[in-house]
Scaffold this active site. Structure first.
Site, PDB file in Angstrom:
ATOM      1  N   PHE A  95      11.732  -7.138 -40.751  1.00 27.58           N
ATOM      2  CA  PHE A  95      10.758  -7.809 -41.628  1.00 27.58           C
ATOM      3  C   PHE A  95       9.629  -8.340 -40.765  1.00 27.58           C
ATOM      4  O   PHE A  95       9.856  -9.088 -39.818  1.00 27.58           O
ATOM      5  CB  PHE A  95      11.412  -8.970 -42.389  1.00 27.58           C
TER       6      PHE A  95
ATOM      7  N   ASP B 189       8.330  -9.529 -32.241  1.00 29.55           N
ATOM      8  CA  ASP B 189       8.014 -10.438 -33.339  1.00 29.55           C
ATOM      9  C   ASP B 189       8.971 -11.620 -33.281  1.00 29.55           C
ATOM     10  O   ASP B 189      10.136 -11.515 -33.670  1.00 29.55           O
ATOM     11  CB  ASP B 189       8.143  -9.674 -34.677  1.00 29.55           C
TER      12      ASP B 189
ATOM     13  N   LYS C 137       5.798 -20.074 -37.957  1.00 32.78           N
ATOM     14  CA  LYS C 137       6.903 -20.953 -38.370  1.00 32.78           C
ATOM     15  C   LYS C 137       7.031 -22.207 -37.493  1.00 32.78           C
ATOM     16  O   LYS C 137       6.183 -23.068 -37.533  1.00 32.78           O
ATOM     17  CB  LYS C 137       8.210 -20.153 -38.391  1.00 32.78           C
TER      18      LYS C 137
ATOM     19  N   THR D  43     -12.086 -16.212 -40.393  1.00 32.22           N
ATOM     20  CA  THR D  43     -12.862 -17.451 -40.482  1.00 32.22           C
ATOM     21  C   THR D  43     -12.241 -18.594 -39.684  1.00 32.22           C
ATOM     22  O   THR D  43     -12.879 -19.192 -38.828  1.00 32.22           O
ATOM     23  CB  THR D  43     -13.015 -17.891 -41.959  1.00 32.22           C
TER      24      THR D  43
END
Ligand code: PLP
Length: 472
Positions: free
Chosen positions: A189, A298, A329, A353
């Site tokens: 995931f 990841d 997280k 941004t």
């Protein structure tokens, strides 16, 4: 809101019944109803964050629960930690919280210093560069782009871009948009944005109806437990998966969809807490190097200390563990570290941004201080051992309900016989004052904060032991 919390499940089912019995009330015809009866079903309950403390989450009715899920693994040092509250009371910090800058163009004067105190003070081995983002998905999305751009510039061997490349990229065609691919693993995931979703293979509902890329998907080892008993089988299983990785790299090169990068989680988290040995990752890292693929680790869910090391990949014992590493997280801010050679060669190529938020960075610096001051990595290792030992004991007493107890630090989990029993156990636990989360199709995962201590493990184990004894 208290009443709403209490009544929400009944309200949703009432509205659904009404929707089913009345044409005018069909969810499609009523945007509010549609939103309430579908997406809002993910809501577990409403919370009182003011009253929540440490490992205890309080709901709007005043119920105080031991939280072992900690906002999908994203609370580093517990609710309302005094050190973080103090930061907000310091006048010199106020402007950082009030003014959110467009960091890519107008960073605050002290930003580089602040990064040294926070993210760069915990930079993984060999990864001296960092860029902040707002969430896990946008960190991975930009990490992919970084790898693709690095690969292309390696292939070109110079910085001169052709007119054809500039023109074809505007219409999504090669050579401007090269047909590169990112290899990922079944059960992995990596987020829900389009690129990440192409590398995500944990649950169909996340992917359904979304167009995707033809990128290679390798099998991830499915280990048998207890590990000591299945050494040979597990070794063979890992070798099979690694062989498949190499086969896919060759196959996709032949297809002209060169594998520019490999993305992997140190522990597949959302996909069911699937572990592989340190040796598996060492070999995978070598395969990436051998084939010239960028290696993206990841650590969105495993990073920040919950496995007993600051980064889970540190358990592999490598000097060159990754080319790029993504986080979010427990790190309070999203972002990714990378090697110097992965730096974008022009402005605005890796850009948005906000590019993160300096106020989160301020909080992270203090979180890191607390982790060091309170020796929280050792705490995680110790409390994790107590938790896992307790789970193994429960597994031996209730083998029909618990199997494959596993974990590193407090990043523990076990399997239940099926989805229905898993969900029922989670629901009963909540009624007994413990918040748990599921992962994959039948696992229960533990994702407590770093201030989860031995006594919290004992508290949970006592409650859960009673639940299992009474389970029908
Ligand atoms: C390993 C991993 N990568 C990426 C993500 C996506 O992060 P986010 O939900 O912040 O977009 C998650 C989220 O759970 C994750 O666990």
């Amino acid at each position: 809101s208290k009443t709403f919390n209490l009544l929400m499940p009944q309200l949703i089912s009432l509205l659904k019944e009404l929707a089913a019995s009345s044409q005018e009330m069909l969810p499609e015809a009523n945007p509010f109803l549609s939103c309430l009866s579908k997406n809002a079903e993910a809501v577990h309950f409403f919370c009182n964050y003011e009253e929540s403390r440490g490992n205890y989450l309080v709901d709007v009715d005043g119920n105080r629960m031991l939280d072992l899920y900690s906002q999908i693994s994203s609370i580093p040092i517990g609710y309302n930690h005094p050190a973080l509250l103090k930061l907000l009371q310091q006048p010199q910090n106020l402007s950082t919280f009030v003014n959110r800058p467009a960091l890519g163009i107008l960073p605050p004067e002290n930003f580089a210093e602040r990064l040294k105190e926070s993210l760069l003070s915990v930079a993984p081995k060999g990864l001296s560069q960092v860029i902040t983002m707002s969430c896990g998905s946008c960190s991975n999305e930009n990490a992919f782009k970084t790898i693709f751009m690095w690969y292309r510039s390696k292939e070109r061997g110079h910085n001169n871009v052709t007119k054809e490349e500039l023109e074809t990229c505007m219409i999504n065609q090669p050579p401007g948009c090269p047909e590169y691919s990112m290899l990922s693993f079944m059960g992995g995931f990596h987020g829900r944005t389009m690129g990440c979703l192409a590398a995500t293979h944990s649950k169909a509902i996340h992917k359904l109806d979304i167009p995707s890329f033809d990128w290679p998907i390798a099998p991830f080892p499915r280990l048998k437990y207890p590990l000591e008993e299945f050494g040979k089988e597990n070794e063979q299983e890992e070798a099979r998966c690694l062989e498949e990785v190499e086969d896919l790299i060759v196959k996709y090169r032949k297809k002209k969809k060169v594998v520019a990068g490999i993305i992997v989680e140190p522990i597949q988290s959302e996909g069911g807490d699937n572990h592989a040995s340190d040796d598996f990752f060492r070999k995978l890292r070598n395969i990436a190097r051998k084939h010239g693929c960028g290696f993206l680790v990841d650590e969105v869910q495993t990073g920040g200390g919950c496995t007993g090391k600051f980064w889970a990949h540190e358990h592999w014992g490598l000097d060159d563990p990754a080319d790029v590493l993504s986080f979010s997280k427990k790190m309070m801010t999203g972002g990714f570290f990378h090697k110097e050679e992965f730096r974008a060669n022009a402005p605005y190529r890796i850009f948005n941004t906000w590019l993160g938020d300096p106020s989160k960075n301020l909080l992270l610096a203090e979180v890191i201080n607390v982790i060091k001051r309170e020796d929280l990595l050792n705490n995680v290792t110790h409390a994790g051992k107590v938790l896992l030992a307790g789970l193994l004991d429960l597994q031996s007493r209730y083998p029909h309900l618990i199997s494959r107890a596993r974990g590193r630090g407090t990043f523990c989990s076990f399997d239940t016989p099926n989805d229905a029993i898993r969900n029922k156990l989670i629901a009963i636990a909540r009624n007994k004052g413990v918040v748990l989360g599921g992962s994959g199709d039948r696992s229960i995962r533990f994702r407590p904060t770093l201030v989860f201590r031995d006594h919290h493990a004992h508290l949970f184990l006592n409650i859960f032991s009673d639940i299992l004894a009474d389970f029908k």
